[in-house]
Design an enzyme around this catalytic site. Structure first.
Site, PDB file in Angstrom:
ATOM      1  CG  ASP A 125     -33.736 -51.205  19.995  1.00 28.76           C
ATOM      2  OD1 ASP A 125     -34.912 -50.802  19.956  1.00 28.76           O
ATOM      3  OD2 ASP A 125     -32.777 -50.445  20.225  1.00 28.76           O
TER       4      ASP A 125
ATOM      5  CD  GLN B 138     -32.989 -45.338  22.657  1.00 28.30           C
ATOM      6  OE1 GLN B 138     -33.444 -44.990  21.588  1.00 28.30           O
ATOM      7  NE2 GLN B 138     -33.039 -46.592  23.071  1.00 28.30           N
TER       8      GLN B 138
ATOM      9  CG  HIS C 171     -30.754 -45.233  18.388  1.00 26.42           C
ATOM     10  ND1 HIS C 171     -30.870 -45.988  17.248  1.00 26.42           N
ATOM     11  CD2 HIS C 171     -31.278 -45.984  19.381  1.00 26.42           C
ATOM     12  CE1 HIS C 171     -31.442 -47.152  17.546  1.00 26.42           C
ATOM     13  NE2 HIS C 171     -31.690 -47.173  18.832  1.00 26.42           N
TER      14      HIS C 171
ATOM     15  CD  GLU D 216     -38.339 -44.771  20.812  1.00 32.98           C
ATOM     16  OE1 GLU D 216     -38.382 -45.356  19.721  1.00 32.98           O
ATOM     17  OE2 GLU D 216     -37.404 -44.007  21.128  1.00 32.98           O
ATOM     18  CG  HIS D 217     -37.107 -47.577  24.101  1.00 32.24           C
ATOM     19  ND1 HIS D 217     -36.555 -46.627  23.257  1.00 32.24           N
ATOM     20  CD2 HIS D 217     -37.466 -48.624  23.316  1.00 32.24           C
ATOM     21  CE1 HIS D 217     -36.589 -47.074  22.017  1.00 32.24           C
ATOM     22  NE2 HIS D 217     -37.139 -48.282  22.016  1.00 32.24           N
TER      23      HIS D 217
ATOM     24  CG  HIS E 114     -80.815 -39.942   9.236  1.00 28.49           C
ATOM     25  ND1 HIS E 114     -80.511 -38.813   8.516  1.00 28.49           N
ATOM     26  CD2 HIS E 114     -79.630 -40.547   9.522  1.00 28.49           C
ATOM     27  CE1 HIS E 114     -79.197 -38.729   8.370  1.00 28.49           C
ATOM     28  NE2 HIS E 114     -78.634 -39.781   8.963  1.00 28.49           N
TER      29      HIS E 114
END
Length: 439
Positions: free
Chosen positions: A358, A257, A260, A324-325, A417
């Protein structure tokens, strides 16, 4: 990676902070300038930005030609083509199971309601193409877009210095049947997708990751009536590891990670000091072997290693952080996973690295970051649909539900209505309308 031992819950908030987005105001101002420029000058602005930011002279225009697309496969190694096709098959299989079924529900006699999934008509896919061309993300977005039968799919990706697009991205686009491919990156690509130019069709919804300029541009696009997949930021992973964890595996997960980008964040929680120390040593050793060691090293400066007292306490910390993960490198991952309430995607056990998701396991890797997993889901087939509700009343249905509506509308002071019901009931009683039946 800084180590924290048994921090109190009062200290957790500071440990759960993401890396600050420096010069956020400057980023927003610059993105707004780019939007204004692209909206005013169209293709001319995009061509200038390609030269300025990508070093590319696009003499043949912004669109990838059919000839460029056709030639891409020859430049992609056979083993990589095979791998991409297998990943495509797994991602397709997982997302096919999400195809919505239309069900008609009779809420009371004569009142029929249903919901239909209609594809978003025009979608834009943004695929970064800089130091790490993310052809895997094209699979993650292109497969559900195609499966949802979105009529128009526009792909934007930055050009290389020679004016070409990375051949792996083109091969993947060809596999997905995507033919509208624009050589544009960064905030300028998002601006073009949100408003259109001579070469770039405007879209209804924009998908895809990017740096802080792309993220700011996507948020700005929503002010122009264009939807986006989700708020996003730098990529992140949180690993929960007990004494059964393999430090080498955990270190590899953290580094996968961290590589990245320099603003990625990794957090390791454990109730074993031995695991923490051994993992830190493994990170230092494996880091030396990475081609992107410099990037990963920058990311690790904002990362944390935290000793807590139990798996339950670690899970409580994780749910607050909303990663996220989330990797559960523990003895009983299925049991611990029952308590997960906030995470983009969860990886269970010692043999399930985040890297599998991934690329090729089948789940979608386009996920909420920056704590948005508390209230957002990752991209799925649903992301490419709009859900439209329908209903039809028969005479019996109007007689059944009409008085309920009249009573409620009158109570809210909305006389028109109520009248919309009353007039129909009166006409039905007088035999002035057909006694319709649902078909």
């Amino acid at each position: 990676m800084q180590l924290f031992q048994y921090p109190s819950q009062a200290e957790w908030g500071a440990l759960q902070q993401r890396a600050a987005q420096q010069q956020a105001q400057d980023v927003e101002q610059r993105v707004q300038q780019i939007f204004t420029d692209v909206r005013q000058r169209g293709d001319a602005a995009l061509l200038e930005y390609a030269q300025q930011f990508d070093g590319a002279e696009l003499a043949n225009g912004l669109r990838v030609s059919p000839e460029e697309l056709a030639a891409a496969a020859a430049q992609v190694p056979a083993d990589l083509q095979t791998a991409i096709r297998l990943a495509h098959a797994n991602i397709l299989r997982f997302h096919q199971a999400q195809v919505p079924q239309e069900e008609r529900v009779e809420t009371m006699p004569g009142v029929l309601c249903w919901r239909r999934a209609v594809p978003v008509q025009r979608v834009g896919l943004y695929i970064p193409g800089g130091t790490a061309p993310l052809f895997s993300t094209l699979l993650m977005l292109g497969v559900p877009a195609r499966l949802a039968t979105c009529p128009e799919i526009v792909l934007c990706t930055p050009p290389q210095r020679d004016g070409s697009v990375n051949p792996i991205i083109l091969f993947t686009a060809q596999l997905l049947g995507i033919s509208i491919i624009i050589k544009a990156g960064g905030a300028q690509a998002i601006a073009a997708l949100s408003g259109g130019t001579e070469s770039v069709p405007a879209v209804d919804k924009i998908f895809g990751p990017g740096n802080r300029y792309v993220t700011a541009a996507k948020q700005l696009a929503t002010r122009y009536g264009v939807a986006i997949d989700m708020p996003a930021g730098p990529s992140e992973v949180l690993v929960i590891a007990d004494e059964s964890a393999n430090p080498a595996f955990v270190a590899a997960d953290l580094l996968s990670q961290a590589e990245h980008g320099p603003d990625s964040q990794v957090i390791l929680l454990s109730d074993s000091m031995t695991v923490l120390e051994q993992t830190k040593a493994e990170v230092a050793r494996q880091l030396q072997e990475l081609p992107r060691a410099k990037v990963a090293t920058q990311a690790l400066t904002e990362s944390r290693v935290i000793l807590l007292r139990s798996p339950e306490e670690m899970l409580y910390f994780s749910n607050q952080y909303a990663p996220e993960h989330l990797i559960l490198a523990v003895r009983n991952p299925e049991q611990l996973a029952e308590g997960v309430t906030s995470a983009g995607s969860v990886f269970l056990g010692h043999l399930t690295p985040e890297a599998a998701g991934d690329y090729a396991s089948g789940t979608n890797h386009t996920l909420p970051t920056n704590g948005y997993a508390r209230n957002y889901s990752g991209v799925s087939l649903d992301s490419f649909f709009k859900k439209i509700t329908f209903q039809r009343l028969t005479a019996e249905g109007l007689l059944n539900v009409g008085p309920v509506v009249e009573t409620m509308a009158e109570a809210e002071g909305l006389r028109a209505h109520a009248r919309a019901i009353t007039l129909r009931l009166e006409a039905l009683a007088a035999g002035e309308v057909n006694n319709e039946s649902a078909s």
